[in-house]
Design an enzyme around this catalytic site. Structure first.
Site, PDB file in Angstrom:
ATOM      1  CG  HIS A   7      -2.889  -0.460  -1.541  1.00 36.37           C
ATOM      2  ND1 HIS A   7      -1.518  -0.384  -1.468  1.00 36.37           N
ATOM      3  CD2 HIS A   7      -3.353   0.728  -1.105  1.00 36.37           C
ATOM      4  CE1 HIS A   7      -1.173   0.800  -1.000  1.00 36.37           C
ATOM      5  NE2 HIS A   7      -2.264   1.515  -0.775  1.00 36.37           N
ATOM      6  CG  HIS A  79      -4.638   6.149  -1.756  1.00 41.78           C
ATOM      7  ND1 HIS A  79      -4.964   6.343  -0.432  1.00 41.78           N
ATOM      8  CD2 HIS A  79      -3.749   5.127  -1.761  1.00 41.78           C
ATOM      9  CE1 HIS A  79      -4.283   5.484   0.319  1.00 41.78           C
ATOM     10  NE2 HIS A  79      -3.552   4.720  -0.467  1.00 41.78           N
ATOM     11  CD  GLU A 130       0.434   4.527  -1.049  1.00 42.14           C
ATOM     12  OE1 GLU A 130      -0.713   4.020  -1.062  1.00 42.14           O
ATOM     13  OE2 GLU A 130       1.187   4.442  -0.062  1.00 42.14           O
TER      14      GLU A 130
HETATM   15 CO    CO Z   1      -2.075   3.319   0.212  1.00 44.10          CO
END
Ligand code: CO
Length: 134
Positions: A7, A79, A130
Site C-alpha cells: 500500500h 509512507h 514499511e
Molecule cells: Co502502512
C-alpha cells in the site's frame, strides 16, 4: 527481498473530506473507517485493482502522523509499504547493510494483523518505508 507494493499511505487532516475525494471524485471503493488506537490513526482502505491506498487520519494526542500534518497541512504521502516473505531475515539483512530500523527493531502487528517494521527515511531516498510480512 522486496515483494509487491502492499500500500501507499496518505496522511489526511480530515477523513470525511478525503473519503469524498476518493469515493465521489475518483470513484474508488472504500472500506469503513477503522480506528487503530494502538497506532494512533483511523484508517480507510481504498481498494485498487493492483494495490491499496491507506488514508490515515490522526487519532488521539500522540498520533505519529501529527507532526507530519503540521508540516503538510493539506496531507501528503506518508509512507509506502513493501511486502517481504520473512521480516526478520529482511531486518537482519538491512541492519547488516547499515540501515536503521525505527523503534526497538522488533516487528509490531500492523493494520492488517501482520508483522510490520518501519525503516528510517534518510536511509531510503527520503521515504518512510514499511515492510510487511505476508
Ligand atoms: Co502502512
Amino acid at each position: 527481498m522486496l515483494g509487491r507494493l502492499n500500500h501507499v499511505a496518505i496522511a489526511v487532516p480530515d477523513m470525511k473530506a478525503a473519503m469524498a475525494v476518493y469515493q465521489d471524485m475518483l470513484g474508488a471503493r472504500l472500506s469503513e473507517p477503522q480506528a487503530e488506537p494502538d497506532h494512533g490513526v483511523t484508517v480507510v482502505f481504498v481498494e485498487l485493482p493492483n494495490t491499496k491506498i491507506e488514508l490515515l487520519e490522526p487519532l488521539g494526542d500522540n498520533s505519529p502522523i501529527l507532526a507530519f500534518l503540521q508540516k503538510n497541512a493539506a496531507g501528503g504521502i506518508h509512507h509506502i509499504c513493501y511486502e517481504v516473505e520473512d521480516i526478520i531475515a529482511a531486518r537482519d539483512h538491512l541492519i547488516e547493510k547499515g540501515a536503521r530500523i525505527l523503534g526497538d527493531g522488533e516487528p509490531k502487528t500492523g493494520a492488517h494483523g501482520k508483522p510490520v517494521l518501519f525503516l528510517h527515511p534518510k536511509d531510503f531516498c527520503g521515504t518512510l518505508v514499511e515492510l510487511e510480512q505476508v
